[in-house]
Design a protein around this motif. Structure first.
Motif, PDB file in Angstrom:
ATOM      1  N   HIS A 202      29.459  39.779  41.537  1.00 19.10           N
ATOM      2  CA  HIS A 202      30.763  40.432  41.568  1.00 19.10           C
ATOM      3  C   HIS A 202      31.343  40.249  40.175  1.00 19.10           C
ATOM      4  O   HIS A 202      31.078  39.253  39.510  1.00 19.10           O
ATOM      5  CB  HIS A 202      31.662  39.805  42.636  1.00 19.10           C
ATOM      6  CG  HIS A 202      32.942  40.542  42.817  1.00 19.10           C
ATOM      7  ND1 HIS A 202      34.040  40.282  42.048  1.00 19.10           N
ATOM      8  CD2 HIS A 202      33.288  41.543  43.655  1.00 19.10           C
ATOM      9  CE1 HIS A 202      35.028  41.089  42.401  1.00 19.10           C
ATOM     10  NE2 HIS A 202      34.586  41.866  43.392  1.00 19.10           N
ATOM     11  N   GLU A 203      32.127  41.195  39.762  1.00 20.12           N
ATOM     12  CA  GLU A 203      32.699  41.141  38.414  1.00 20.12           C
ATOM     13  C   GLU A 203      33.412  39.813  38.164  1.00 20.12           C
ATOM     14  O   GLU A 203      33.283  39.230  37.085  1.00 20.12           O
ATOM     15  CB  GLU A 203      33.659  42.312  38.234  1.00 20.12           C
ATOM     16  CG  GLU A 203      34.221  42.421  36.850  1.00 20.12           C
ATOM     17  CD  GLU A 203      35.118  43.637  36.699  1.00 20.12           C
ATOM     18  OE1 GLU A 203      35.992  43.584  35.837  1.00 20.12           O
ATOM     19  OE2 GLU A 203      34.948  44.629  37.446  1.00 20.12           O
ATOM     20  N   THR A 204      34.146  39.303  39.150  1.00 18.19           N
ATOM     21  CA  THR A 204      34.871  38.051  38.937  1.00 18.19           C
ATOM     22  C   THR A 204      33.917  36.877  38.743  1.00 18.19           C
ATOM     23  O   THR A 204      34.217  35.951  38.004  1.00 18.19           O
ATOM     24  CB  THR A 204      35.839  37.755  40.104  1.00 18.19           C
ATOM     25  OG1 THR A 204      35.109  37.728  41.322  1.00 18.19           O
ATOM     26  CG2 THR A 204      36.942  38.789  40.180  1.00 18.19           C
TER      27      THR A 204
ATOM     28  N   ASP B 184      31.780  42.614  28.660  1.00 16.36           N
ATOM     29  CA  ASP B 184      32.776  43.686  28.652  1.00 16.36           C
ATOM     30  C   ASP B 184      32.143  45.034  28.309  1.00 16.36           C
ATOM     31  O   ASP B 184      32.519  46.058  28.868  1.00 16.36           O
ATOM     32  CB  ASP B 184      33.888  43.360  27.662  1.00 16.36           C
ATOM     33  CG  ASP B 184      34.995  44.392  27.686  1.00 16.36           C
ATOM     34  OD1 ASP B 184      35.540  44.658  28.771  1.00 16.36           O
ATOM     35  OD2 ASP B 184      35.310  44.945  26.608  1.00 16.36           O
TER      36      ASP B 184
ATOM     37  N   GLY C  24      32.664  45.344  32.093  1.00 20.63           N
ATOM     38  CA  GLY C  24      34.115  45.258  32.148  1.00 20.63           C
ATOM     39  C   GLY C  24      34.757  46.515  32.710  1.00 20.63           C
ATOM     40  O   GLY C  24      34.090  47.526  32.931  1.00 20.63           O
ATOM     41  N   PRO C  25      36.058  46.468  32.932  1.00 21.59           N
ATOM     42  CA  PRO C  25      36.771  47.629  33.464  1.00 21.59           C
ATOM     43  C   PRO C  25      36.652  48.859  32.555  1.00 21.59           C
ATOM     44  O   PRO C  25      36.742  49.986  33.024  1.00 21.59           O
ATOM     45  CB  PRO C  25      38.216  47.168  33.566  1.00 21.59           C
ATOM     46  CG  PRO C  25      38.221  45.712  33.345  1.00 21.59           C
ATOM     47  CD  PRO C  25      36.919  45.312  32.751  1.00 21.59           C
ATOM     48  N   ARG C  26      36.435  48.607  31.270  1.00 19.53           N
ATOM     49  CA  ARG C  26      36.255  49.712  30.318  1.00 19.53           C
ATOM     50  C   ARG C  26      34.799  49.785  29.864  1.00 19.53           C
ATOM     51  O   ARG C  26      34.503  50.047  28.700  1.00 19.53           O
ATOM     52  CB  ARG C  26      37.151  49.521  29.082  1.00 19.53           C
ATOM     53  CG  ARG C  26      38.616  49.386  29.373  1.00 19.53           C
ATOM     54  CD  ARG C  26      39.433  49.173  28.094  1.00 19.53           C
ATOM     55  NE  ARG C  26      38.910  48.079  27.277  1.00 19.53           N
ATOM     56  CZ  ARG C  26      38.765  48.121  25.949  1.00 19.53           C
ATOM     57  NH1 ARG C  26      39.123  49.186  25.272  1.00 19.53           N
ATOM     58  NH2 ARG C  26      38.292  47.096  25.284  1.00 19.53           N
TER      59      ARG C  26
ATOM     60  N   PRO D 166      29.325  53.585  32.614  1.00 23.23           N
ATOM     61  CA  PRO D 166      29.610  53.272  34.023  1.00 23.23           C
ATOM     62  C   PRO D 166      28.363  53.139  34.898  1.00 23.23           C
ATOM     63  O   PRO D 166      28.361  52.353  35.843  1.00 23.23           O
ATOM     64  CB  PRO D 166      30.476  54.445  34.484  1.00 23.23           C
ATOM     65  CG  PRO D 166      31.061  55.007  33.224  1.00 23.23           C
ATOM     66  CD  PRO D 166      30.034  54.777  32.158  1.00 23.23           C
TER      67      PRO D 166
ATOM     68  N   ARG E 224      27.054  49.627  34.417  1.00 25.60           N
ATOM     69  CA  ARG E 224      27.976  48.719  35.111  1.00 25.60           C
ATOM     70  C   ARG E 224      27.686  48.713  36.609  1.00 25.60           C
ATOM     71  O   ARG E 224      27.557  47.664  37.233  1.00 25.60           O
ATOM     72  CB  ARG E 224      29.419  49.137  34.858  1.00 25.60           C
ATOM     73  CG  ARG E 224      30.443  48.263  35.553  1.00 25.60           C
ATOM     74  CD  ARG E 224      31.869  48.794  35.295  1.00 25.60           C
ATOM     75  NE  ARG E 224      32.858  47.837  35.679  1.00 25.60           N
ATOM     76  CZ  ARG E 224      33.334  47.685  36.918  1.00 25.60           C
ATOM     77  NH1 ARG E 224      32.873  48.455  37.898  1.00 25.60           N
ATOM     78  NH2 ARG E 224      34.242  46.781  37.179  1.00 25.60           N
ATOM     79  N   GLN E 225      27.576  49.894  37.187  1.00 29.00           N
ATOM     80  CA  GLN E 225      27.327  50.015  38.618  1.00 29.00           C
ATOM     81  C   GLN E 225      25.998  49.363  38.997  1.00 29.00           C
ATOM     82  O   GLN E 225      25.908  48.658  39.999  1.00 29.00           O
ATOM     83  CB  GLN E 225      27.335  51.487  39.024  1.00 29.00           C
ATOM     84  CG  GLN E 225      27.081  51.712  40.482  1.00 29.00           C
ATOM     85  CD  GLN E 225      27.067  53.199  40.830  1.00 29.00           C
ATOM     86  OE1 GLN E 225      26.829  54.046  39.975  1.00 29.00           O
ATOM     87  NE2 GLN E 225      27.314  53.499  42.073  1.00 29.00           N
TER      88      GLN E 225
END
Length: 181
Positions: free
Chosen positions: A67-69, A160, A164-166, A170, A173-174
């Protein structure tokens, strides 16, 4: 064939936008033993451009699912491996989008060191960034330590870029957050 003609396709691949990426699974590694101890393979992704494989990423964490966190938790060890799958030498400087992110978060001397490593990458090289909370990050190229950096800034800047959110891509990231390889 001239050197620039062999390396131009890779320069275009690395600089290409997120819409040009395709992901591929990598099942070659299930766990890593870093200086932080045993870590589980939490996610992987591959950067592809048309028919060219450019690089594979592997994210190792002490627990799954990812998970990202968890990935950004400064209290947890983690490791990212980037395996260059493009044959031949990586041309020139690191992609401008990476450089910009690093420059936003890291001291100039560290960015210069990262750029120097990047300029010497070639097919088959494995770049690993191994983070341990009490020590910071070790950057290794094919197992040899290139950079030792105290604190979490380097691993956070790297994560990041991909998670990261940016995130710059994508799809990558996924794939990394999916927990599958």
């Amino acid at each position: 064939m001239r050197a620039w003609a062999r390396t131009l396709p890779l320069a275009l691949l690395l600089a290409a936008g997120p819409g040009s990426a395709a992901l591929a699974a990598d099942t070659s590694q299930n766990a890593a033993v870093s200086s932080a101890g045993a870590l589980d393979l939490a996610g992987c992704a591959a950067r592809r451009f048309f028919v060219f494989d450019v690089y594979r990423l592997r994210l190792y964490l002490p627990q799954r699912p990812v998970h990202e966190t968890v990935a950004f938790d400064r209290r947890l060890p983690k490791m990212v491996e980037l395996e260059v799958t493009y044959p031949g030498n990586v041309p020139g400087d690191m992609p401008g989008s990476w450089r910009k992110r690093f420059q936003e978060r890291l001291p100039p001397a560290l960015v210069a060191d990262l750029r120097s490593i990047y300029q010497n990458l070639k097919g088959g090289d494995v770049l690993s960034i191994d983070y341990r909370p009490e020590r910071g990050s070790l950057v290794r190229l094919n197992g040899a330590v290139q950079i030792a950096d105290h604190g979490p800034a380097l691993i956070e800047a790297l994560l990041d870029i991909w998670m990261g959110p940016r995130a710059l891509n994508p799809e990558i990231r996924q794939q990394l957050l999916s927990g599958r390889c």
